[in-house]
Scaffold this motif. Structure first.
Motif, short mmCIF file in Angstrom:
data_model
loop_
_atom_site.label_atom_id
_atom_site.label_comp_id
_atom_site.label_asym_id
_atom_site.label_seq_id
_atom_site.Cartn_x
_atom_site.Cartn_y
_atom_site.Cartn_z
N PRO A 129 7.65 -17.39 10.05
CA PRO A 129 6.35 -18.00 10.36
C PRO A 129 6.10 -19.36 9.70
CG PRO A 129 6.10 -15.67 9.92
CD PRO A 129 7.51 -16.03 9.54
N ALA A 130 6.92 -19.72 8.74
CA ALA A 130 6.78 -21.05 8.09
C ALA A 130 8.11 -21.79 8.13
CB ALA A 130 6.29 -20.90 6.66
N ALA A 131 8.90 -21.55 9.16
CA ALA A 131 10.25 -22.11 9.21
C ALA A 131 10.26 -23.62 9.15
CB ALA A 131 10.95 -21.62 10.48
N GLU A 132 9.25 -24.29 9.72
CA GLU A 132 9.26 -25.75 9.73
C GLU A 132 8.99 -26.35 8.36
OE1 GLU A 132 5.45 -24.78 12.10
OE2 GLU A 132 7.05 -23.64 11.13
N LEU A 133 8.49 -25.54 7.43
CA LEU A 133 8.31 -26.03 6.07
C LEU A 133 9.62 -25.97 5.29
CD1 LEU A 133 4.93 -24.44 4.88
CD2 LEU A 133 5.33 -26.68 5.94
N GLY A 134 10.34 -24.87 5.47
CA GLY A 134 11.54 -24.62 4.69
C GLY A 134 11.57 -23.18 4.24
N PRO A 135 12.58 -22.80 3.47
CA PRO A 135 12.69 -21.41 3.02
C PRO A 135 11.68 -21.07 1.93
CG PRO A 135 14.41 -22.74 2.02
CD PRO A 135 13.69 -23.63 3.00
N LEU A 137 9.03 -18.43 2.28
CA LEU A 137 7.79 -17.73 2.63
C LEU A 137 7.85 -16.26 2.24
CD1 LEU A 137 4.99 -17.65 3.93
CD2 LEU A 137 6.11 -17.17 6.13
N ALA A 138 8.93 -15.58 2.53
CA ALA A 138 9.01 -14.15 2.24
C ALA A 138 8.81 -13.87 0.76
CB ALA A 138 10.35 -13.60 2.71
N ARG A 139 9.42 -14.69 -0.07
CA ARG A 139 9.25 -14.51 -1.51
C ARG A 139 7.81 -14.77 -1.92
NH1 ARG A 139 12.72 -17.50 -6.33
NH2 ARG A 139 11.51 -16.65 -8.08
N ALA A 140 7.20 -15.81 -1.33
CA ALA A 140 5.80 -16.12 -1.65
C ALA A 140 4.88 -14.98 -1.25
CB ALA A 140 5.40 -17.41 -0.95
N VAL A 141 5.15 -14.36 -0.08
CA VAL A 141 4.33 -13.24 0.38
C VAL A 141 4.45 -12.07 -0.59
CG1 VAL A 141 4.04 -11.52 2.20
CG2 VAL A 141 4.41 -13.92 2.80
N ALA A 142 5.67 -11.76 -1.00
CA ALA A 142 5.88 -10.65 -1.94
C ALA A 142 5.18 -10.91 -3.27
CB ALA A 142 7.38 -10.44 -2.16
N ASP A 143 5.25 -12.14 -3.74
CA ASP A 143 4.60 -12.48 -5.01
C ASP A 143 3.08 -12.37 -4.89
OD1 ASP A 143 7.05 -12.97 -6.13
OD2 ASP A 143 6.92 -15.16 -5.99
N LEU A 144 2.53 -12.85 -3.79
CA LEU A 144 1.08 -12.79 -3.61
C LEU A 144 0.61 -11.35 -3.50
CD1 LEU A 144 -1.68 -14.03 -3.13
CD2 LEU A 144 -1.07 -14.31 -0.71
N ALA A 145 1.33 -10.52 -2.78
CA ALA A 145 0.93 -9.13 -2.62
C ALA A 145 0.90 -8.39 -3.95
CB ALA A 145 1.88 -8.44 -1.65
N ALA A 146 1.74 -8.81 -4.87
CA ALA A 146 1.81 -8.13 -6.17
C ALA A 146 0.94 -8.79 -7.23
CB ALA A 146 3.27 -8.12 -6.65
N HIS A 147 0.26 -9.87 -6.87
CA HIS A 147 -0.47 -10.64 -7.88
C HIS A 147 -1.85 -10.02 -8.13
CE1 HIS A 147 -1.87 -14.02 -10.21
NE2 HIS A 147 -0.66 -14.56 -10.12
N PRO A 148 -2.23 -9.86 -9.39
CA PRO A 148 -3.54 -9.24 -9.70
C PRO A 148 -4.73 -10.07 -9.26
CG PRO A 148 -2.47 -10.08 -11.70
CD PRO A 148 -1.45 -10.14 -10.62
N LEU A 149 -4.57 -11.38 -9.06
CA LEU A 149 -5.70 -12.19 -8.63
C LEU A 149 -6.15 -11.87 -7.21
CD1 LEU A 149 -4.81 -15.76 -10.00
CD2 LEU A 149 -6.72 -14.30 -10.72
N LEU A 150 -5.27 -11.30 -6.42
CA LEU A 150 -5.62 -11.05 -5.02
C LEU A 150 -6.80 -10.10 -4.91
CD1 LEU A 150 -4.96 -11.53 -2.06
CD2 LEU A 150 -3.36 -9.61 -2.17
N ALA A 151 -6.76 -9.01 -5.65
CA ALA A 151 -7.85 -8.03 -5.59
C ALA A 151 -9.15 -8.62 -6.12
CB ALA A 151 -7.47 -6.78 -6.36
#
Length: 387
Positions: A129-135, A137-151
């Motif tokens: 979904p962010a291929a035109e930016l570069g590699p 995204l998947a790592r960023a999604v995993a990090d965000l999902a696990a981040h305590p600030l999200l809740a």
């Protein structure tokens, strides 16, 4: 009587040089009496200047559409600068406004549940979904999902706003990864914004019109005000900053006059002579000593020096790697601060010829690069080595 020649670094001009030289003379003389301190002020005669009064500077405009004006139409470049430095900045601001955590009533749905479910779906798509930016995204999604600030952020933001903030967080992480690796290609803002819109929709945001979406008020106010101030003051900032970069470029292209001035100064001094030089001053001193044997000089001291880096990268005017340091170059004491990103090491390049010693100003960069001459450690090491 030992003569100590003090050579300043980039961007130094009067009256600052006199204050700097005076501080150095007081610091070194307090540890060793009977010294003759001889300043070499090259910035006035040989430093860079805007010869045409700044005619090369573009006018103070924003994106080419005319002068920036405050208000909702501001360019958001400064906002993104904040997010590239800290992709979680908006989440942190939102979390700060969420108040203390409260126990949810039985049967209620956590406010971050929906976005977490959508993050899981997004993770399954990898970087696509962010291929035109570069590699990344998947790592960023995993990090965000696990981040305590999200809740915490979810407790204070409406679902649409949370989706927008999360989308910008993910996009900023991908672009920041490109910047961290010095990638040769970074996408333009239009591409970046398109990715944000796409990710926000995947994360549950409503369809957007021309607006970019709600952003953290604190982030927008702080960054847009900074952006307007920087753009409006571009000329003043450039005129204040150009001697530092300009001095380096001028020396590397037309440095012989500076070296000739130093040779003439040293020729009039009785031995023993020590040279103490900061930043570009260390490059000037080393080049002079490499190119011309100066037997009066018994010690070279550099602080915050780029000379080793220029040598290793093939950019030092006097000596090209892997040529050894000439035998006539005197003992070399190289002082560096690990926090000073403009200080480099010489021991690995010139084994047995350079002594690298770390000093700690307890200042971050760039302050660390200018803190050597107020650091008692620096004077102690110099005093111990003076002939």
């Amino acid at each position: 009587m030992t003569a100590v020649v003090f050579i300043h670094g980039t961007g130094v001009r009067e009256p600052g040089f006199s204050a700097l030289a005076g501080r150095f003379a007081a610091g070194v003389s307090a540890l060793r009496g009977g010294l003759r301190v001889v300043p070499y002020y090259w910035g006035g005669a040989h430093g860079a200047a805007l010869a045409a009064g700044g005619a090369s500077l573009p006018p103070a405009t924003g994106t080419g559409r005319g002068p920036l004006a405050p208000g909702p139409g501001d360019d958001d470049t400064a906002d993104w600068a904040v997010l590239y430095a800290d992709p979680y900045a908006e989440l942190a601001l939102a979390a700060a406004g969420s108040g203390p955590a409260e126990e949810l009533p039985p049967g209620s749905v956590p406010p971050d549940l929906r976005v977490r479910a959508r993050l899981a779906d997004l993770l399954a798509e990898g970087d696509g979904p962010a291929a035109e930016l570069g590699p990344g995204l998947a790592r960023a999604v995993a990090d965000l999902a696990a981040h305590p600030l999200l809740a915490l952020a979810a407790a204070s933001l409406a679902p649409d706003d949370l989706a927008e903030v999360a989308a910008r967080c993910l996009t900023a992480q991908v672009v920041a990864g490109l910047l961290d690796t010095d990638a040769p290609l970074v996408p333009v803002g239009v591409t970046r914004d398109a990715v944000v819109g796409r990710l926000a929709a995947v994360l549950g945001a409503s369809a957007r019109g021309a607006e970019r979406g709600v952003r953290s008020l604190a982030l927008r106010v702080a960054s847009s005000a900074a952006s307007r101030a920087v753009v409006r003051r571009r000329r003043a900032l450039t005129e204040a900053a150009h001697p530092a970069a300009g001095d380096v470029l001028r020396y590397l292209s037309r440095g012989e006059a500076v070296r000739a001035g130093l040779r003439a100064l040293i020729a009039g001094l009785e031995p023993p002579v020590a040279i103490v030089a900061h930043s570009l001053g260390g490059i000037i001193a080393l080049d002079t000593l490499v190119l011309t044997p100066l037997p009066q000089v018994r010690l070279l001291v550099t602080a915050g020096s780029q000379a080793p880096f220029l040598y290793e990268s093939g950019s030092l005017p006097s000596l090209e790697h892997p040529a050894p340091l000439p035998a006539h170059v005197p003992d070399w004491l190289n002082l560096y601060d690990p926090r000073d990103l403009l200080s480099y090491l010489g021991t690995g390049l010139f084994p047995g010829r350079v002594t690298d010693i770390a000093v700690d100003s307890r200042q971050p960069f760039p302050a660390a690069h200018s803190a050597y001459w107020t650091n008692s450690e620096v004077y102690r090491h110099i005093g111990e080595r003076l002939p």
